[in-house]
Design a protein around this motif. Structure first.
Motif, short mmCIF file in Angstrom:
data_model
loop_
_atom_site.label_atom_id
_atom_site.label_comp_id
_atom_site.label_asym_id
_atom_site.label_seq_id
_atom_site.Cartn_x
_atom_site.Cartn_y
_atom_site.Cartn_z
N LEU A 55 0.92 -1.24 -0.10
CA LEU A 55 0.04 0.02 -0.11
C LEU A 55 0.88 1.18 0.01
O LEU A 55 0.65 2.35 -0.76
N TRP A 56 2.24 1.35 0.85
CA TRP A 56 3.11 2.25 1.01
C TRP A 56 3.45 2.62 -0.64
O TRP A 56 3.86 3.64 -1.07
N ASP A 57 3.86 1.41 -1.04
CA ASP A 57 4.53 1.66 -2.18
C ASP A 57 3.75 2.16 -3.33
O ASP A 57 4.43 2.90 -4.05
N VAL A 58 2.67 1.84 -3.38
CA VAL A 58 1.67 2.58 -4.48
C VAL A 58 1.59 4.11 -4.18
O VAL A 58 1.56 4.89 -5.17
N VAL A 59 1.17 4.33 -2.98
CA VAL A 59 0.81 5.66 -2.78
C VAL A 59 2.02 6.33 -2.85
O VAL A 59 2.01 7.65 -3.13
N SER A 60 3.14 6.07 -2.33
CA SER A 60 4.41 6.93 -2.57
C SER A 60 4.71 7.18 -3.81
O SER A 60 5.68 7.91 -4.11
N SER A 61 4.25 6.38 -5.06
CA SER A 61 4.58 6.37 -6.35
C SER A 61 3.97 7.53 -6.79
O SER A 61 4.38 7.78 -7.94
N VAL A 62 3.01 8.10 -6.26
CA VAL A 62 2.04 8.98 -6.96
C VAL A 62 2.95 10.42 -7.19
O VAL A 62 3.76 10.91 -6.40
N LYS A 63 3.13 10.90 -8.34
CA LYS A 63 3.68 12.08 -8.61
C LYS A 63 2.76 13.26 -8.27
O LYS A 63 1.76 13.18 -7.80
N PRO A 64 3.64 14.56 -7.85
CA PRO A 64 2.92 15.75 -7.53
C PRO A 64 1.76 15.94 -8.46
O PRO A 64 1.65 15.68 -9.65
N ALA A 65 0.67 16.31 -7.85
CA ALA A 65 -0.49 16.60 -8.28
C ALA A 65 -0.77 17.95 -9.18
O ALA A 65 -0.23 18.94 -8.78
N VAL A 66 -1.69 18.05 -10.10
CA VAL A 66 -2.10 19.34 -10.59
C VAL A 66 -3.46 19.64 -10.40
O VAL A 66 -4.12 18.94 -10.29
N THR A 67 -3.66 21.04 -9.95
CA THR A 67 -4.67 21.35 -9.33
C THR A 67 -5.62 21.86 -10.63
O THR A 67 -5.04 22.83 -11.39
N LEU A 68 -6.75 21.41 -10.74
CA LEU A 68 -7.76 22.04 -11.85
C LEU A 68 -8.52 23.05 -11.24
O LEU A 68 -8.72 23.34 -9.87
N ALA A 69 -9.20 23.79 -12.25
CA ALA A 69 -10.09 25.11 -11.71
C ALA A 69 -11.25 24.67 -11.08
O ALA A 69 -11.91 23.90 -11.57
N GLY A 70 -11.68 25.07 -9.96
CA GLY A 70 -12.97 24.80 -9.36
C GLY A 70 -12.99 23.43 -8.80
O GLY A 70 -14.05 22.81 -8.68
N GLN A 71 -11.77 22.65 -8.17
CA GLN A 71 -11.96 21.47 -7.69
C GLN A 71 -12.63 20.97 -6.34
O GLN A 71 -12.72 21.97 -5.60
N ASP A 72 -13.57 19.97 -6.50
CA ASP A 72 -13.99 19.86 -5.23
C ASP A 72 -13.07 19.24 -4.32
O ASP A 72 -12.62 17.97 -4.72
N PRO A 73 -12.95 19.57 -3.06
CA PRO A 73 -11.99 18.79 -2.16
C PRO A 73 -12.22 17.55 -1.57
O PRO A 73 -11.45 16.71 -0.93
N ASN A 74 -13.54 17.26 -1.58
CA ASN A 74 -14.03 15.82 -1.05
C ASN A 74 -13.55 14.67 -1.90
O ASN A 74 -13.36 14.54 -3.03
#
Length: 429
Positions: A55-74
């Motif tokens: 689980l840690w291996d998958v999560v730690s592989s995620v690259k820095p995310a891109v913020t889209l306009a008007g994103q729902d934080p939920n």
């Protein structure tokens, strides 16, 4: 010339696949085998320590995310996501970080989204459609924020859609497709060449049919007529080839890609994939480590929830379509122009979550597989003789309105196929 309409037909799915895309499971371990969260599948077959590492291996592989306009934080819980889904997948031609195998990175002058696909999952999770936008489609580009936050790029009235990634990154491509379609798109992902290789390896290869030999010196794609299982670099070459299929255009490449994608969906829905923890882990790892994800998608729960919404949709209700277009020019550039009326019909049907009936061809880069299993015809019930007198012609009509779930027949200018349609790539001879 249009073909006979291929109306949506309901078929039985693999009985080994359970059908509860929108119901929370009581057993989280069994649930792990039903979606792309490979780390959770490992939990079933290993100990807690190994599962925690996975689980840690998958999560730690995620690259820095891109913020889209008007994103729902939920962030949704781990279950099928509530309601409909709109997700944009962008394939970048960037060579950055890809080595020199795909060209010299120092000679790259811009980053283009040569593949732009919109996935829509219906509100009730009974159908899905993927719309491919030709890279040379002239579209208005709205004002886009600069990726570094230093301001905005001015809006443009007509530019090729594949320039949006270089103007304002993934967020600009999303804004452009939102403006073009009228759909809100909260999820997006960008994948580069190495990501395609990793994903095709994770599923163990994808079987494709080739009707005529493909010979493309540009992408080094050489395939004889017949059936091939493609993965790794061969899968990437197949998806990139343009000169080797159809009429040598990007439009032919789109229909060729749909041959691959429909087979990929059949592979993903098969018990051989859903029941293999190693493959599930590999898919999750490949997706997390090789894609640039929007903020809302760069979360294990969200990725799982979207996958669960897709997993039980019948193959004949998953459509791959090409945005309606015609060759033309704009501002002295050659490309393709949108067919607005057909596009309006398509996206009105998508917004209303209507089932779709494809009447156009599969596209210039593919043909129907002549060896596909024959369809089983439904027996026709004999008509009951008329026993009532004919209705008064002057009386109000009592004909019932079309059923709410009746398929919308798309204009034949919209080409494509369903995941249930067996097709072959058409070589450019």
């Amino acid at each position: 010339m249009s073909e006979t309409p291929r109306s949506s037909r309901r078929v039985a799915t693999d009985p080994s696949i359970s059908r509860h895309a929108r119901r929370r499971r009581h057993n989280p371990f069994a649930t792990g085998l039903r979606f792309v969260a490979g780390a959770l599948a490992v939990l079933l077959v290993s100990g807690g320590t190994v599962a925690a590492y996975a689980l840690w291996d998958v999560v730690s592989s995620v690259k820095p995310a891109v913020t889209l306009a008007g994103q729902d934080p939920n962030i949704p819980s781990i279950d099928a996501i509530e309601g409909g889904v709109n997700l944009l997948l962008v394939g970048s031609d960037s060579r950055q970080g890809q080595g020199t195998e795909y060209g010299d990175p120092s000679k790259e002058t811009g980053v283009l989204n040569d593949v732009t696909m919109l996935l829509h999952i219906s509100e009730d999770h009974t159908s899905a459609v993927v719309v491919s936008f030709p890279r040379d489609l002239f579209v208005p580009i709205p004002e886009c924020p600069k990726p570094d936050g230093s301001g905005t790029f001015d809006a443009m009235s007509s530019q090729k859609i594949n320039t949006t990634l270089s103007y304002g990154g993934l967020a600009c491509t999303v804004l452009t497709v939102e403006s073009l379609t009228g759909l809100r798109i909260p999820f997006a992902a960008e994948v580069q060449f190495n990501g395609v290789i990793a994903l095709s390896n994770a599923v163990g290869g994808v079987e494709v049919c080739v009707a005529e030999p493909i010979e493309d010196d540009y992408t080094q794609t050489y395939l004889a007529a017949g059936t091939h299982t493609l993965q790794g670099k061969e899968a990437l070459q197949f998806l990139r080839t343009r000169h080797g299929v159809g009429d040598g255009s990007d439009l032919g490449r789109i229909s060729n890609q749909q041959v691959f994608l429909s087979s990929l969906v059949r592979t993903l829905q098969s018990s051989e994939t859903l029941g293999d923890p190693t493959k599930l882990f590999g898919i999750a790892k490949a997706a997390a480590g090789n894609m640039q994800l929007s903020t809302n998608l760069a979360n294990l729960n969200t990725m799982v929830s979207v996958a669960m919404a897709l997993k039980d949709i019948p193959l004949d209700q998953i459509a791959f379509l090409q945005y309606p277009n015609a060759y033309g020019s704009s501002g002295g550039q050659q490309g393709v122009l949108p067919l607005d009326s057909a596009a309006e019909q398509l996206f009105d049907a998508i917004k209303a979550d209507k089932k779709l009936s494809i009447t156009g061809t599969t596209g210039v880069g593919s043909v129907t597989d002549p060896n596909a299993p024959a369809e089983t015809e439904t027996p026709v019930e004999p008509e009951t003789p008329e026993t009532t007198p004919p209705a008064d012609a002057s009386a109000p009509s009592t004909t019932p309105p079309p059923a709410a779930d009746e398929a919308v027949e798309l204009p034949d200018s919209i080409e494509g196929q369903t995941a249930d349609d067996r097709t072959c790539s058409k070589g450019n001879n």
